[in-house]
Design a protein around this motif. Structure first.
Motif, PDB file in Angstrom:
ATOM      1  N   SER A  43      16.462 -39.109  79.805  1.00 15.26           N
ATOM      2  CA  SER A  43      15.615 -38.716  78.690  1.00 15.26           C
ATOM      3  C   SER A  43      15.050 -37.312  78.857  1.00 15.26           C
ATOM      4  O   SER A  43      14.435 -36.779  77.938  1.00 15.26           O
ATOM      5  N   LEU A  44      15.243 -36.726  80.023  1.00 14.70           N
ATOM      6  CA  LEU A  44      14.716 -35.386  80.300  1.00 14.70           C
ATOM      7  C   LEU A  44      15.819 -34.347  80.108  1.00 14.70           C
ATOM      8  O   LEU A  44      16.989 -34.623  80.357  1.00 14.70           O
ATOM      9  N   PRO A  45      15.446 -33.141  79.692  1.00 13.99           N
ATOM     10  CA  PRO A  45      16.463 -32.088  79.558  1.00 13.99           C
ATOM     11  C   PRO A  45      17.000 -31.695  80.927  1.00 13.99           C
ATOM     12  O   PRO A  45      16.287 -31.800  81.925  1.00 13.99           O
ATOM     13  N   PRO A  46      18.257 -31.254  81.025  1.00 18.50           N
ATOM     14  CA  PRO A  46      18.827 -30.844  82.315  1.00 18.50           C
ATOM     15  C   PRO A  46      17.997 -29.745  82.965  1.00 18.50           C
ATOM     16  O   PRO A  46      17.483 -28.857  82.290  1.00 18.50           O
ATOM     17  N   LEU A  47      17.880 -29.832  84.267  1.00 21.19           N
ATOM     18  CA  LEU A  47      17.106 -28.845  85.021  1.00 21.19           C
ATOM     19  C   LEU A  47      17.992 -27.631  85.288  1.00 21.19           C
ATOM     20  O   LEU A  47      19.025 -27.733  85.929  1.00 21.19           O
ATOM     21  N   THR A  48      17.595 -26.466  84.789  1.00 17.68           N
ATOM     22  CA  THR A  48      18.390 -25.249  84.970  1.00 17.68           C
ATOM     23  C   THR A  48      17.768 -24.292  85.978  1.00 17.68           C
ATOM     24  O   THR A  48      18.467 -23.459  86.551  1.00 17.68           O
ATOM     25  N   ASP A  49      16.481 -24.384  86.200  1.00 17.61           N
ATOM     26  CA  ASP A  49      15.783 -23.598  87.223  1.00 17.61           C
ATOM     27  C   ASP A  49      14.687 -24.468  87.809  1.00 17.61           C
ATOM     28  O   ASP A  49      14.240 -25.433  87.181  1.00 17.61           O
ATOM     29  N   PHE A  50      14.248 -24.140  89.004  1.00 17.65           N
ATOM     30  CA  PHE A  50      13.205 -24.947  89.623  1.00 17.65           C
ATOM     31  C   PHE A  50      12.341 -24.083  90.537  1.00 17.65           C
ATOM     32  O   PHE A  50      12.699 -22.954  90.891  1.00 17.65           O
ATOM     33  N   ARG A  61      11.494 -19.761  94.052  1.00 20.35           N
ATOM     34  CA  ARG A  61      11.970 -19.928  92.681  1.00 20.35           C
ATOM     35  C   ARG A  61      13.473 -19.655  92.637  1.00 20.35           C
ATOM     36  O   ARG A  61      13.926 -18.603  93.078  1.00 20.35           O
ATOM     37  N   SER A  62      14.199 -20.599  92.090  1.00 21.20           N
ATOM     38  CA  SER A  62      15.649 -20.423  92.014  1.00 21.20           C
ATOM     39  C   SER A  62      16.001 -19.206  91.167  1.00 21.20           C
ATOM     40  O   SER A  62      16.995 -18.518  91.447  1.00 21.20           O
ATOM     41  N   ALA A  63      15.194 -18.922  90.144  1.00 20.28           N
ATOM     42  CA  ALA A  63      15.479 -17.774  89.277  1.00 20.28           C
ATOM     43  C   ALA A  63      15.392 -16.456  90.043  1.00 20.28           C
ATOM     44  O   ALA A  63      16.067 -15.483  89.687  1.00 20.28           O
ATOM     45  N   ASP A 149      20.399 -32.620  88.956  1.00 23.34           N
ATOM     46  CA  ASP A 149      20.663 -31.715  87.826  1.00 23.34           C
ATOM     47  C   ASP A 149      21.154 -30.344  88.258  1.00 23.34           C
ATOM     48  O   ASP A 149      22.105 -29.809  87.698  1.00 23.34           O
ATOM     49  N   TYR A 150      20.469 -29.767  89.239  1.00 27.45           N
ATOM     50  CA  TYR A 150      20.770 -28.383  89.609  1.00 27.45           C
ATOM     51  C   TYR A 150      21.896 -28.301  90.639  1.00 27.45           C
ATOM     52  O   TYR A 150      22.852 -27.547  90.468  1.00 27.45           O
ATOM     53  N   MET A 151      21.784 -29.086  91.712  1.00 26.81           N
ATOM     54  CA  MET A 151      22.773 -29.015  92.791  1.00 26.81           C
ATOM     55  C   MET A 151      24.033 -29.830  92.499  1.00 26.81           C
ATOM     56  O   MET A 151      25.080 -29.604  93.116  1.00 26.81           O
ATOM     57  N   LYS A 152      23.931 -30.798  91.583  1.00 24.27           N
ATOM     58  CA  LYS A 152      25.067 -31.665  91.238  1.00 24.27           C
ATOM     59  C   LYS A 152      25.592 -32.423  92.452  1.00 24.27           C
ATOM     60  O   LYS A 152      26.768 -32.764  92.542  1.00 24.27           O
ATOM     61  N   VAL A 153      24.691 -32.701  93.409  1.00 23.94           N
ATOM     62  CA  VAL A 153      25.129 -33.364  94.634  1.00 23.94           C
ATOM     63  C   VAL A 153      24.572 -34.773  94.730  1.00 23.94           C
ATOM     64  O   VAL A 153      25.177 -35.653  95.349  1.00 23.94           O
ATOM     65  N   GLY A 154      23.426 -35.045  94.082  1.00 18.92           N
ATOM     66  CA  GLY A 154      22.854 -36.386  94.078  1.00 18.92           C
ATOM     67  C   GLY A 154      22.568 -36.895  95.480  1.00 18.92           C
ATOM     68  O   GLY A 154      22.391 -36.137  96.425  1.00 18.92           O
ATOM     69  N   GLY A 155      22.543 -38.221  95.606  1.00 21.92           N
ATOM     70  CA  GLY A 155      22.381 -38.847  96.913  1.00 21.92           C
ATOM     71  C   GLY A 155      20.990 -38.783  97.494  1.00 21.92           C
ATOM     72  O   GLY A 155      20.788 -39.129  98.663  1.00 21.92           O
ATOM     73  N   VAL A 156      19.999 -38.351  96.712  1.00 21.30           N
ATOM     74  CA  VAL A 156      18.638 -38.207  97.238  1.00 21.30           C
ATOM     75  C   VAL A 156      17.802 -39.423  96.870  1.00 21.30           C
ATOM     76  O   VAL A 156      17.753 -39.846  95.718  1.00 21.30           O
ATOM     77  N   SER A 157      17.174 -40.004  97.882  1.00 18.13           N
ATOM     78  CA  SER A 157      16.175 -41.046  97.695  1.00 18.13           C
ATOM     79  C   SER A 157      15.052 -40.748  98.678  1.00 18.13           C
ATOM     80  O   SER A 157      15.153 -39.803  99.474  1.00 18.13           O
ATOM     81  N   LEU A 158      13.971 -41.512  98.605  1.00 17.98           N
ATOM     82  CA  LEU A 158      12.867 -41.269  99.528  1.00 17.98           C
ATOM     83  C   LEU A 158      13.345 -41.497 100.959  1.00 17.98           C
ATOM     84  O   LEU A 158      13.803 -42.586 101.312  1.00 17.98           O
ATOM     85  N   LYS A 159      13.295 -40.453 101.766  1.00 23.76           N
ATOM     86  CA  LYS A 159      13.807 -40.459 103.134  1.00 23.76           C
ATOM     87  C   LYS A 159      15.303 -40.781 103.173  1.00 23.76           C
ATOM     88  O   LYS A 159      15.797 -41.382 104.137  1.00 23.76           O
TER      89      LYS A 159
END
Length: 239
Positions: A43-50, A61-63, A149-159
């Motif tokens: 439901s959120l727009p894609p993250l393009t900068d962070f 800042r990624s920008a 969204d940004y790295m397109k790598v996923g796989g992140v959870s808490l710890k």
């Protein structure tokens, strides 16, 4: 089985059943939570900068990284598994002269534990160059979206995270990924980094702003007046 042993085995069966039941409840709850997170992300727009915070308290800042080649990975300071190998390998890679112009960004997936002082201590432990290797933190939900969204790598959870390092080129686009605990894969990653460092940075031109409606109307009125004046001049000039 003797009668005296029967209570013991019954009690053990009850404990095993309780543990199994608790595990199944945990699995169901985890799936429900993951589904809720996925629905929220959709439901959120894609993250393009962070933006994150470096261990010294300054913003990352990624920008601001446009024109640079940088490599991002995920870790946490109390990781009992692959994080040690991952960070030691990054320490080695970042020391190579061939990629001395590349920056490295290590992002924690446990921001509650990895406060700025903890990250600063980790950077000191690894003798990280503060000008080229940044240890960063942010809100966990933001970190998860950065990976997705940004790295397109996923796989992140808490710890939780995978061991991939993501190479970002000078234009701010993903140039490649490599397993940062694998020697052979890291060699492939180095070749990508060197290739991207050799490329020229081409700043993207800002699109021309569309004139507001009021300006368009004014311009149309000016053009109409000009045509009217021109027709009058022509009429007066006719023989």
């Amino acid at each position: 089985m003797t009668n005296s042993a029967l209570p013991y085995w019954l009690a053990l069966a009850v404990v095993v059943a309780a543990l199994y039941g608790g595990f199944k409840v945990y699995q169901v709850e985890q799936k429900r939570r993951d589904a809720a997170i996925a629905a929220e992300e959709l439901s959120l727009p894609p993250l393009t900068d962070f933006e994150l915070t470096k261990s010294d308290g300054t913003p990352f800042r990624s920008a601001d990284m446009k024109g640079k080649v940088w490599i991002a990975s995920f870790f946490f300071s109390t990781c009992p598994g692959s994080c040690t190998r991952l960070n030691q390998n990054i320490k080695h890679l970042s020391s190579l002269d061939d990629v001395a112009d590349a920056d490295w960004v290590s992002i924690t997936v446990d921001p509650a534990t990895d406060t700025l002082p903890v990250l600063a201590a980790k950077a000191k432990e690894l003798n990280a160059d503060p000008e080229r290797w940044y240890f960063c933190r942010g809100e966990f939900d933001d970190v998860r979206r950065i990976a997705h969204d940004y790295m397109k790598v996923g796989g992140v959870s808490l710890k939780g995270h995978n061991d991939f390092a993501v190479i970002i080129d000078k234009q701010g686009e993903i140039a490649g990924m490599f397993n940062a605990v694998s020697t052979s894969d890291s060699k492939k990653g180095l070749e990508i980094i060197k290739r991207e460092l050799a490329k020229e940075y081409v700043p993207q031109e800002e699109p021309e702003a569309t004139p507001p409606a009021a300006t368009n109307e004014k311009q149309a009125a000016v053009e109409q007046s000009s045509r009217a004046i021109a027709s009058k001049v022509t009429a007066h000039s006719a023989p």
